[in-house]
Design a protein around this motif. Structure first.
Motif, PDB file in Angstrom:
ATOM      1  N   ALA A  65       7.786   4.746  41.972  1.00  0.00           N
ATOM      2  CA  ALA A  65       9.084   4.083  42.143  1.00  0.00           C
ATOM      3  C   ALA A  65       9.063   3.159  43.352  1.00  0.00           C
ATOM      4  CB  ALA A  65      10.187   5.134  42.294  1.00  0.00           C
ATOM      5  N   ALA A  66       8.400   3.585  44.431  1.00  0.00           N
ATOM      6  CA  ALA A  66       8.278   2.730  45.609  1.00  0.00           C
ATOM      7  C   ALA A  66       7.479   1.478  45.290  1.00  0.00           C
ATOM      8  CB  ALA A  66       7.622   3.506  46.747  1.00  0.00           C
ATOM      9  N   SER A  67       6.440   1.623  44.498  1.00  0.00           N
ATOM     10  CA  SER A  67       5.633   0.465  44.109  1.00  0.00           C
ATOM     11  C   SER A  67       6.474  -0.570  43.387  1.00  0.00           C
ATOM     12  CB  SER A  67       4.471   0.926  43.223  1.00  0.00           C
ATOM     13  OG  SER A  67       3.687  -0.161  42.816  1.00  0.00           O
ATOM     14  N   GLU A  68       7.338  -0.096  42.505  1.00  0.00           N
ATOM     15  CA  GLU A  68       8.203  -1.004  41.754  1.00  0.00           C
ATOM     16  C   GLU A  68       9.237  -1.673  42.651  1.00  0.00           C
ATOM     17  OE1 GLU A  68       9.819   1.378  38.652  1.00  0.00           O
ATOM     18  OE2 GLU A  68       7.874   1.689  37.659  1.00  0.00           O
ATOM     19  N   ALA A  69       9.579  -1.017  43.785  1.00  0.00           N
ATOM     20  CA  ALA A  69      10.590  -1.570  44.700  1.00  0.00           C
ATOM     21  C   ALA A  69       9.983  -2.439  45.792  1.00  0.00           C
ATOM     22  CB  ALA A  69      11.374  -0.423  45.336  1.00  0.00           C
ATOM     23  N   SER A  70       8.657  -2.564  45.826  1.00  0.00           N
ATOM     24  CA  SER A  70       8.007  -3.206  46.968  1.00  0.00           C
ATOM     25  C   SER A  70       8.393  -4.668  47.142  1.00  0.00           C
ATOM     26  CB  SER A  70       6.487  -3.087  46.832  1.00  0.00           C
ATOM     27  OG  SER A  70       6.020  -3.702  45.648  1.00  0.00           O
ATOM     28  N   GLU A  71       8.765  -5.334  46.063  1.00  0.00           N
ATOM     29  CA  GLU A  71       9.118  -6.749  46.195  1.00  0.00           C
ATOM     30  C   GLU A  71      10.436  -6.942  46.933  1.00  0.00           C
ATOM     31  OE1 GLU A  71      11.346  -7.378  41.877  1.00  0.00           O
ATOM     32  OE2 GLU A  71       9.248  -8.018  42.119  1.00  0.00           O
ATOM     33  N   ASN A  72      11.173  -5.851  47.130  1.00  0.00           N
ATOM     34  CA  ASN A  72      12.472  -5.945  47.818  1.00  0.00           C
ATOM     35  C   ASN A  72      12.403  -5.606  49.299  1.00  0.00           C
ATOM     36  OD1 ASN A  72      13.875  -6.645  45.417  1.00  0.00           O
ATOM     37  ND2 ASN A  72      13.820  -4.488  44.790  1.00  0.00           N
ATOM     38  N   GLY A  73      11.198  -5.386  49.833  1.00  0.00           N
ATOM     39  CA  GLY A  73      11.051  -5.213  51.275  1.00  0.00           C
ATOM     40  C   GLY A  73      10.911  -3.765  51.713  1.00  0.00           C
ATOM     41  N   ARG A  74      10.816  -3.595  53.037  1.00  0.00           N
ATOM     42  CA  ARG A  74      10.482  -2.299  53.623  1.00  0.00           C
ATOM     43  C   ARG A  74      11.543  -1.234  53.348  1.00  0.00           C
ATOM     44  NH1 ARG A  74       8.613  -4.261  59.717  1.00  0.00           N
ATOM     45  NH2 ARG A  74       7.504  -6.141  59.041  1.00  0.00           N
ATOM     46  N   SER A  75      12.798  -1.584  53.517  1.00  0.00           N
ATOM     47  CA  SER A  75      13.862  -0.584  53.322  1.00  0.00           C
ATOM     48  C   SER A  75      13.893  -0.069  51.898  1.00  0.00           C
ATOM     49  CB  SER A  75      15.226  -1.178  53.690  1.00  0.00           C
ATOM     50  OG  SER A  75      15.286  -1.495  55.062  1.00  0.00           O
ATOM     51  N   ALA A  76      13.655  -0.966  50.941  1.00  0.00           N
ATOM     52  CA  ALA A  76      13.664  -0.563  49.534  1.00  0.00           C
ATOM     53  C   ALA A  76      12.527   0.413  49.241  1.00  0.00           C
ATOM     54  CB  ALA A  76      13.554  -1.795  48.637  1.00  0.00           C
ATOM     55  N   LEU A  77      11.388   0.215  49.890  1.00  0.00           N
ATOM     56  CA  LEU A  77      10.267   1.130  49.728  1.00  0.00           C
ATOM     57  C   LEU A  77      10.658   2.543  50.134  1.00  0.00           C
ATOM     58  CD1 LEU A  77       7.200  -0.863  51.128  1.00  0.00           C
ATOM     59  CD2 LEU A  77       7.398   0.092  48.838  1.00  0.00           C
ATOM     60  N   ILE A  78      11.253   2.654  51.299  1.00  0.00           N
ATOM     61  CA  ILE A  78      11.620   3.972  51.822  1.00  0.00           C
ATOM     62  C   ILE A  78      12.740   4.593  50.985  1.00  0.00           C
ATOM     63  CG2 ILE A  78      12.525   5.209  53.824  1.00  0.00           C
ATOM     64  CD1 ILE A  78      11.179   3.068  55.574  1.00  0.00           C
ATOM     65  N   ASP A  79      13.724   3.771  50.616  1.00  0.00           N
ATOM     66  CA  ASP A  79      14.846   4.283  49.819  1.00  0.00           C
ATOM     67  C   ASP A  79      14.374   4.896  48.502  1.00  0.00           C
ATOM     68  OD1 ASP A  79      16.572   3.461  51.781  1.00  0.00           O
ATOM     69  OD2 ASP A  79      17.236   1.647  50.727  1.00  0.00           O
ATOM     70  N   ALA A  80      13.306   4.357  47.938  1.00  0.00           N
ATOM     71  CA  ALA A  80      12.809   4.845  46.654  1.00  0.00           C
ATOM     72  C   ALA A  80      12.228   6.252  46.741  1.00  0.00           C
ATOM     73  CB  ALA A  80      11.755   3.876  46.102  1.00  0.00           C
ATOM     74  N   THR A  81      11.953   6.697  47.961  1.00  0.00           N
ATOM     75  CA  THR A  81      11.328   8.011  48.139  1.00  0.00           C
ATOM     76  C   THR A  81      12.219   8.989  48.896  1.00  0.00           C
ATOM     77  OG1 THR A  81      10.256   7.283  50.190  1.00  0.00           O
ATOM     78  CG2 THR A  81       9.018   6.978  48.149  1.00  0.00           C
ATOM     79  N   ASP A  82      13.473   8.676  49.090  1.00  0.00           N
ATOM     80  CA  ASP A  82      14.354   9.482  49.939  1.00  0.00           C
ATOM     81  C   ASP A  82      14.506  10.926  49.482  1.00  0.00           C
ATOM     82  OD1 ASP A  82      15.044   8.127  52.189  1.00  0.00           O
ATOM     83  OD2 ASP A  82      16.889   7.264  51.396  1.00  0.00           O
ATOM     84  N   HIS A  83      14.289  11.202  48.205  1.00  0.00           N
ATOM     85  CA  HIS A  83      14.497  12.547  47.663  1.00  0.00           C
ATOM     86  C   HIS A  83      13.231  13.394  47.701  1.00  0.00           C
ATOM     87  CE1 HIS A  83      12.900  10.052  44.506  1.00  0.00           C
ATOM     88  NE2 HIS A  83      12.608  11.109  43.773  1.00  0.00           N
ATOM     89  N   THR A  84      12.149  12.875  48.225  1.00  0.00           N
ATOM     90  CA  THR A  84      10.862  13.579  48.224  1.00  0.00           C
ATOM     91  C   THR A  84      10.249  13.486  49.613  1.00  0.00           C
ATOM     92  OG1 THR A  84       9.916  11.535  47.341  1.00  0.00           O
ATOM     93  CG2 THR A  84      10.291  13.323  45.781  1.00  0.00           C
ATOM     94  N   SER A  85      10.103  14.615  50.296  1.00  0.00           N
ATOM     95  CA  SER A  85       9.726  14.568  51.707  1.00  0.00           C
ATOM     96  C   SER A  85       8.310  14.047  51.939  1.00  0.00           C
ATOM     97  CB  SER A  85       9.892  15.950  52.354  1.00  0.00           C
ATOM     98  OG  SER A  85       9.129  16.928  51.669  1.00  0.00           O
TER      99      SER A  85
END
Length: 347
Positions: A65-85
């Motif tokens: 999911a983070a890979s798919e969000a990477s084009e939206n920048g750093r915050s989007a990368l982190i947001d995609a993984t917020d539910h998994t430590s």
């Protein structure tokens, strides 16, 4: 800003199996993460651990999911993984490593250290063994320069464990800081009986004497000559509940389990406001996450001797270790970012 995002799975065998509530673990399985802005590179590590984080499959799904969000920048990368430590740890670490590399300063400075930190104190961990073997291991650690030894207990009877701790104290003398970690193995009655004996042996910290759920019991154990630390209890209750219950003198932070070094740094600042101590430990991670834990410790003022000397637990690592240990201290890498190199290619 669009970023390139890559990850690959790895497996680092352990020298000896790690015993957990979910069974023995023979290797550290996880994902190495690499992000780039086209000029600079940042690395992260997501190494799930049963009982502490999400599963390996859920971790991989979050990274996808983070890979798919990477084009939206750093915050989007982190947001995609917020539910998994573990996944969040890896992604947020790669983002932080990239940022510190761009800033041309070590990661610990970007985590909030106001000045150069050359080293942080480290404890030696002494595993379960006979009294003689335990004392010998502690003596060896002191000979290597460690001024703090943490003795693992809870597998044997409390009487047998007390004998082990006595032998260690007799062997290393009064100048060595001695701790005990029970991993939640004792009942309240056992812990109450043991605390007085540990105080007589000048044990400074008793870590997780009771199961994670026993906040009231931990609170009652405080004030009896040995500081009470919580580790597993942090994940079950959260820092705020532990502070409200007055259940701990010291907090043990594992950044992989907490979701990242950034999260752990914020929590450390929070508990410091309540005059609580902080210890940083790894989860027997590979070199990327292990080095990040060292930078985290360097960013925490007055951090207590921490469980960072765990590279020897791995039979094989992802790459060379930029951290070396000198007389019981981890020497902090002063290169840009994390300071890890040559980790991306398969070992």
């Amino acid at each position: 800003m669009s970023l390139s995002f890559d990850y690959r799975r790895f497996s680092c065998p352990l020298v000896e199996p790690m015993r957990t509530a979910d069974g023995a673990i023979e290797s550290r399985e996880g994902f190495l993460i690499r992000i780039s802005d086209g000029t600079h590179v940042g690395y992260g590590e997501a190494s799930p651990l049963p009982g502490w984080t999400e599963s390996i499959d859920d971790c991989e799904a979050a990274l996808e999911a983070a890979s798919e969000a990477s084009e939206n920048g750093r915050s989007a990368l982190i947001d995609a993984t917020d539910h998994t430590s573990a996944a969040r740890h890896g992604v947020s670490l790669a983002v932080a490593d990239l940022a510190a590399t761009i800033d041309a300063q070590p990661l610990y400075r970007d985590l909030g250290a106001l000045e150069r930190v050359p080293r942080v104190p480290v404890n030696a961990t002494i595993g379960d063994g006979s009294p003689a073997a335990t004392a010998e291991a502690a003596a060896d650690a002191v000979d290597r320069g460690f001024g703090c030894c943490k003795v693992k207990v809870g597998v044997r009877s409390t009487e047998a464990d007390l004998e082990r701790v006595r032998r260690v104290r007799e062997t290393v003398g009064d100048e060595v800081d001695l701790r005990v970690d029970a991993n939640g193995a004792w009942t309240f009655e056992e812990a109450e009986r043991v605390v007085a004996a540990l105080a007589d042996l000048d044990v400074s910290i008793l870590e997780q004497p009771l199961p994670a759920g026993a906040l009231g019991g931990h609170a009652e154990l405080r004030g009896n000559g040995v500081a009470i630390a919580v580790d597993e209890g942090i994940l079950e209750h959260g820092v705020d509940a532990i502070l409200d219950a007055k259940a701990a003198d010291v907090f043990v932070f594992k950044p992989m389990a907490l979701g990242g070094v950034d999260v752990a740094r914020q929590l450390a600042a929070w508990v410091a406001e309540d005059n609580r101590g902080v210890i940083v430990t790894t989860t027997y991670d590979a070199v990327v996450a292990r080095t990040a834990a060292v930078h985290l410790a360097a960013a925490i003022p007055d951090v207590l001797p921490s469980g960072l000397a765990t590279a020897s637990m791995l039979e094989r690592d992802l790459g060379p270790d930029p951290v070396f240990f000198d007389h019981g201290n981890a020497v902090i890498p002063q290169a840009k970012g994390l300071g890890v190199e040559d980790v991306w290619d398969e070992p």
